[in-house]
Design an enzyme around this catalytic site. Structure first.
Site, PDB file in Angstrom:
ATOM      1  N   CYS A 111    -105.979  50.813 -69.700  1.00 47.69           N
ATOM      2  CA  CYS A 111    -105.216  51.947 -70.221  1.00 47.69           C
ATOM      3  C   CYS A 111    -104.022  52.194 -69.308  1.00 47.69           C
ATOM      4  O   CYS A 111    -104.144  52.131 -68.078  1.00 47.69           O
ATOM      5  CB  CYS A 111    -106.103  53.190 -70.268  1.00 47.69           C
ATOM      6  SG  CYS A 111    -105.287  54.654 -70.938  1.00 47.69           S
ATOM      7  N   HIS A 154    -108.887  53.655 -79.695  1.00 48.13           N
ATOM      8  CA  HIS A 154    -108.455  53.963 -78.314  1.00 48.13           C
ATOM      9  C   HIS A 154    -107.403  55.073 -78.322  1.00 48.13           C
ATOM     10  O   HIS A 154    -107.463  56.003 -77.501  1.00 48.13           O
ATOM     11  CB  HIS A 154    -107.897  52.681 -77.670  1.00 48.13           C
ATOM     12  CG  HIS A 154    -107.393  52.830 -76.272  1.00 48.13           C
ATOM     13  ND1 HIS A 154    -107.948  52.192 -75.200  1.00 48.13           N
ATOM     14  CD2 HIS A 154    -106.348  53.538 -75.781  1.00 48.13           C
ATOM     15  CE1 HIS A 154    -107.284  52.527 -74.085  1.00 48.13           C
ATOM     16  NE2 HIS A 154    -106.304  53.332 -74.412  1.00 48.13           N
ATOM     17  N   GLU A 155    -106.443  54.972 -79.261  1.00 45.44           N
ATOM     18  CA  GLU A 155    -105.356  55.977 -79.300  1.00 45.44           C
ATOM     19  C   GLU A 155    -105.841  57.328 -79.805  1.00 45.44           C
ATOM     20  O   GLU A 155    -105.478  58.367 -79.253  1.00 45.44           O
ATOM     21  CB  GLU A 155    -104.197  55.476 -80.171  1.00 45.44           C
ATOM     22  CG  GLU A 155    -103.590  54.148 -79.729  1.00 45.44           C
ATOM     23  CD  GLU A 155    -103.373  54.055 -78.226  1.00 45.44           C
ATOM     24  OE1 GLU A 155    -103.543  52.954 -77.682  1.00 45.44           O
ATOM     25  OE2 GLU A 155    -103.062  55.075 -77.572  1.00 45.44           O
ATOM     26  N   HIS A 158    -107.493  59.254 -77.204  1.00 42.13           N
ATOM     27  CA  HIS A 158    -106.562  59.959 -76.310  1.00 42.13           C
ATOM     28  C   HIS A 158    -106.201  61.339 -76.863  1.00 42.13           C
ATOM     29  O   HIS A 158    -106.019  62.289 -76.115  1.00 42.13           O
ATOM     30  CB  HIS A 158    -105.250  59.169 -76.146  1.00 42.13           C
ATOM     31  CG  HIS A 158    -105.260  58.160 -75.047  1.00 42.13           C
ATOM     32  ND1 HIS A 158    -105.514  58.473 -73.729  1.00 42.13           N
ATOM     33  CD2 HIS A 158    -105.024  56.827 -75.073  1.00 42.13           C
ATOM     34  CE1 HIS A 158    -105.446  57.374 -72.990  1.00 42.13           C
ATOM     35  NE2 HIS A 158    -105.153  56.359 -73.783  1.00 42.13           N
TER      36      HIS A 158
HETATM   37  O1  LIG Z   1    -103.382  54.320 -74.896  1.00 41.74           O
HETATM   38  C1  LIG Z   1    -102.719  53.109 -74.878  1.00 41.74           C
HETATM   39  N1  LIG Z   1    -102.789  52.435 -73.657  1.00 41.74           N
HETATM   40  O2  LIG Z   1    -103.373  52.973 -72.621  1.00 41.74           O
HETATM   41  C2  LIG Z   1    -102.427  51.027 -73.626  1.00 41.74           C
HETATM   42  C3  LIG Z   1    -103.618  50.118 -73.831  1.00 41.74           C
HETATM   43  C4  LIG Z   1    -104.128  50.170 -75.218  1.00 41.74           C
HETATM   44  C5  LIG Z   1    -105.398  49.412 -75.498  1.00 41.74           C
HETATM   45  C6  LIG Z   1    -105.946  48.491 -74.608  1.00 41.74           C
HETATM   46  C7  LIG Z   1    -107.133  47.822 -74.945  1.00 41.74           C
HETATM   47  C8  LIG Z   1    -107.747  48.090 -76.151  1.00 41.74           C
HETATM   48  C9  LIG Z   1    -107.185  49.013 -77.022  1.00 41.74           C
HETATM   49  C10 LIG Z   1    -106.021  49.662 -76.683  1.00 41.74           C
HETATM   50 NI    NI Z   2    -104.814  54.315 -73.236  1.00 40.49          NI
END
Ligand SMILES: OCN(O)CCCc1ccccc1
Ligand code: NI
Length: 184
Positions: A111, A154-155, A158
């Site tokens: 992240c 993942h988003e 957040h």
């Molecule tokens: O929030 C976005 N960020 O931190 C960048 C990495 C995004 C991400 C990385 C691995 C699996 C799913 C999403």
């Molecule tokens: Ni992230």
């Protein structure tokens, strides 16, 4: 343009709050924010620009990660050939249904807001149905599977104050339900 110095890191309370819903029409400020978040993703996936500005590559970026506690996240998801397979900015996204079957990345997750490497599988729903608004205020419902679903989860995490490592099994970071898909 958004640079790494603008990315809020773990420990900042904004990353642990439920972000506020946005109303339409979006103000100039939030329209600009949406553009800048997508621009960051595009820049971070361009080796020359990323090198020049020392950007960590990202396939998604959520508004709380740039200190804005609002329900907005941009996604720019490439396949392993570097072709973009999903590009969208979610406003007020809601997961309306999710599969019981889970998926995770074989290499775990990272992240932009977490500077340390945290090992372990991050199990997420393999299929998601998401209802959201576009920046223009159009309501859409989409279904995502596999890697795009992982990024969307993942988003959206957040926007609800969750970070990827919250989903790693504390006792056994590589524990998985037996029907979980492991993809790379
Ligand atoms: O929030 C976005 N960020 O931190 C960048 C990495 C995004 C991400 C990385 C691995 C699996 C799913 C999403
Ligand atoms: Ni992230």
């Amino acid at each position: 343009m958004i640079l790494m110095k603008d990315i809020v890191r773990d420990g900042d309370p904004v990353l642990r709050r439920v972000a506020d819903q946005l109303t339409f029409p979006l103000s100039e400020h939030y329209q600009k924010l949406a553009d800048e978040m997508m621009e960051y993703l595009i820049n971070s996936q361009d080796p020359k620009i990323a090198e020049k500005h020392q950007l960590r590559a990202g396939v998604g970026l959520a508004a709380p990660q740039v200190g804005e506690g609002v329900q907005m996240a941009s996604l720019l998801v490439p396949n392993d050939k570097g072709e973009i397979i999903f590009k969208e900015t979610f406003v007020n996204p809601k997961i309306v249904s999710e599969s019981v079957r889970q998926v995770c990345l074989s290499e775990g997750e990272g992240c932009l807001s977490v500077d340390k490497v945290i090992d372990g599988y991050v199990p997420r729903p393999n299929k998601l149905t998401i209802k959201y608004f576009t920046v223009e205020g159009e309501e859409k419902t989409i279904r995502l599977t596999g890697y795009p679903a992982i990024v969307a989860s993942h988003e959206i995490d957040h926007l609800n104050g969750h970070l990827f490592y919250d989903r790693i099994d504390k006792k056994d970071p590589f524990a998985l339900k037996d029907d979980t898909l492991v993809i790379s």
